[in-house]
Design a protein around this motif. Structure first.
Motif, short mmCIF file in Angstrom:
data_model
loop_
_atom_site.label_atom_id
_atom_site.label_comp_id
_atom_site.label_asym_id
_atom_site.label_seq_id
_atom_site.Cartn_x
_atom_site.Cartn_y
_atom_site.Cartn_z
N TYR A 6 71.80 1.78 19.42
CA TYR A 6 72.95 1.72 20.29
C TYR A 6 73.72 0.34 20.21
O TYR A 6 74.68 0.29 20.26
CB TYR A 6 72.45 1.79 21.71
CG TYR A 6 73.15 1.40 22.65
CD1 TYR A 6 74.54 2.20 23.02
CD2 TYR A 6 73.27 0.33 23.35
CE1 TYR A 6 75.42 1.61 24.04
CE2 TYR A 6 73.82 -0.44 24.31
CZ TYR A 6 75.18 0.53 24.71
OH TYR A 6 76.10 -0.09 25.77
N PRO A 12 82.97 3.88 20.72
CA PRO A 12 82.65 4.38 21.97
C PRO A 12 81.65 5.63 22.01
O PRO A 12 80.69 6.10 22.31
CB PRO A 12 83.79 4.64 22.84
CG PRO A 12 84.72 3.60 22.41
CD PRO A 12 84.48 3.52 20.83
N LYS A 15 78.31 5.03 20.54
CA LYS A 15 77.33 4.33 21.66
C LYS A 15 77.16 5.23 22.61
O LYS A 15 75.67 5.48 22.93
CB LYS A 15 78.12 3.44 22.35
CG LYS A 15 78.30 1.92 21.49
CD LYS A 15 79.15 0.70 22.21
CE LYS A 15 78.97 -0.35 21.62
NZ LYS A 15 77.60 -1.24 21.71
N ALA A 16 77.97 6.26 22.66
CA ALA A 16 77.68 7.49 23.88
C ALA A 16 76.43 8.36 23.52
O ALA A 16 75.67 8.74 24.04
CB ALA A 16 78.85 8.08 24.43
N ALA A 41 75.47 6.72 31.77
CA ALA A 41 76.01 5.40 30.92
C ALA A 41 76.67 6.30 29.78
O ALA A 41 77.79 5.58 29.13
CB ALA A 41 74.91 4.40 30.42
N ALA A 42 76.10 7.24 29.17
CA ALA A 42 76.96 7.84 27.95
C ALA A 42 78.32 8.40 28.52
O ALA A 42 79.25 8.27 27.55
CB ALA A 42 76.05 8.99 27.51
N ARG A 44 80.04 7.44 30.89
CA ARG A 44 81.06 6.16 31.14
C ARG A 44 81.38 5.53 29.94
O ARG A 44 82.72 5.28 29.80
CB ARG A 44 80.28 5.08 31.80
CG ARG A 44 80.04 5.39 33.47
CD ARG A 44 79.70 4.35 34.24
NE ARG A 44 78.44 3.50 33.79
CZ ARG A 44 77.06 4.04 33.98
NH1 ARG A 44 77.00 4.71 34.92
NH2 ARG A 44 76.13 3.24 33.36
N THR A 45 80.69 5.76 28.89
CA THR A 45 80.99 5.26 27.60
C THR A 45 82.06 5.93 26.89
O THR A 45 83.14 5.67 26.28
CB THR A 45 79.67 4.96 26.65
OG1 THR A 45 78.95 3.76 27.34
CG2 THR A 45 80.31 4.26 25.36
N ASP A 46 81.97 7.33 26.98
CA ASP A 46 82.63 8.12 26.32
C ASP A 46 82.72 9.71 27.22
O ASP A 46 81.81 10.23 27.38
CB ASP A 46 82.18 8.60 24.93
CG ASP A 46 83.00 9.53 24.01
OD1 ASP A 46 84.32 9.83 24.70
OD2 ASP A 46 82.91 9.91 23.40
#
Length: 310
Positions: A6, A12, A15-16, A41-42, A44-46
């Motif tokens: 990660y 993004p 990371k997601a 969190a995933a 929110r990231t994508d």
């Protein structure tokens, strides 16, 4: 380690994806709260990481946050209509006693599988899992045998085939495939549950207890339908008998044989003439050979392979 993966990602979407995989690992370890945090969190990231919507739904169901889980599943199916999500949502409805809603999802699952087949996508594994538990186990066996013959010999296929065979009344054959899935070393509560139930059916109670314990210990809420059944099966087996491998009592040593009583001294006998020697045996007498003893034939045990399938 996925956390290092990660940290190395810059896009993004990448990371997601890493966060999603962290969520899946947390859920498989029986840590649904951590899983929800990673899936959130995933997303929110994508926001297009739709698989995390379904992962979040599974984790919420494990936390008994069923209203949120239902909403998350419905959102996942709208964004990413996959048969697996329809199956999971249907089973959640069924666990809540909402049989009509469950049947609706199972019908959608069949429609999705048919549509995927037209597009060249094979969803036989999901369909077989559905048939084994909610439809025709024999049909599930045929689907999975075809997968196995086609060299799709993953732990997932072995587990599903073993369970389908058990559900179709062929537990002895199913045991071989279920054991193959467990022997891959994948810590999966469903695999341990399936293997334990099959062993229990075959009266192999010690291994059955160990595998059912592993299932509920690995993830106590691995399935809204199967997890309660795993606990029930474990409770029915009861506690193991006292004395582990190091405490097995040895049988007592045999009692010493009594000393023979002394025999009274014999009176001296008069000297006897030597007896005539016995006649020598006839050279023409046939020597009888011992009669052969029949030995039971051991049942053949075929390892599951492509040739084993019909």
């Amino acid at each position: 380690p996925l956390r290092d993966v990660y940290k190395r990602q810059t896009q993004p979407a990448e990371k997601a994806e890493a966060l999603h995989r962290l969520g899946e690992l947390a859920r498989e370890r029986g840590e649904p709260e951590e899983a929800v945090a990673q899936f959130d969190a995933a997303l929110r990231t994508d926001a297009a990481q739709y698989a995390s919507l379904a992962g979040r739904a599974r984790a919420l169901a494990a936390l008994d946050r069923t209203d949120e889980a239902l909403a998350a599943y419905q959102s996942a199916l709208e964004k990413l209509p996959r048969p697996q999500y329809a199956l999971e949502l249907g089973e959640l409805y069924e666990s809540l006693g909402l049989d009509g809603d469950a049947r609706t999802q199972y019908a959608k699952l069949r429609e999705m599988v048919a549509a995927a087949k037209k597009d060249g996508v094979d969803e036989s594994l999901v369909l077989a899992r559905f048939e084994a538990d909610h439809g025709d186990p024999e049909a599930a066996v045929e689907l999975l045998r075809a997968q196995w013959r086609g060299q799709h010999r993953s732990a997932a296929v072995a587990d599903a085939l073993g369970w389908a065979l058990h559900r179709a009344g062929k537990s002895e054959e199913g045991l071989e495939y279920a054991q193959l899935a467990a022997d891959t070393g994948v810590r999966n509560a469903s695999y341990a549950y399936h293997l334990g139930v099959i062993q229990r059916e075959l009266a192999d109670y010690g291994p059955a207890r160990r595998n059912l314990e592993q299932a509920v210990r690995t993830d106590p809420a691995f399935s809204p339908l199967a997890a309660p059944l795993a606990q029930e099966a474990l409770d029915a087996l009861g506690e193991p008998p006292p004395g582990g491998p190091g405490e097995v009592q040895q049988p007592p040593p045999p009692a010493p044989e009594p000393e023979p009583e002394p025999k009274p001294a014999k009176k001296p006998e008069r000297e006897k003439r030597p007896e005539a020697p016995a006649p020598a045996p006839s050279r023409t007498a046939a020597v009888k050979s011992p009669s052969p003893t029949a030995s039971p034939s051991a049942p053949s045990s075929a390892s599951p392979s492509a040739s084993k399938s019909p």
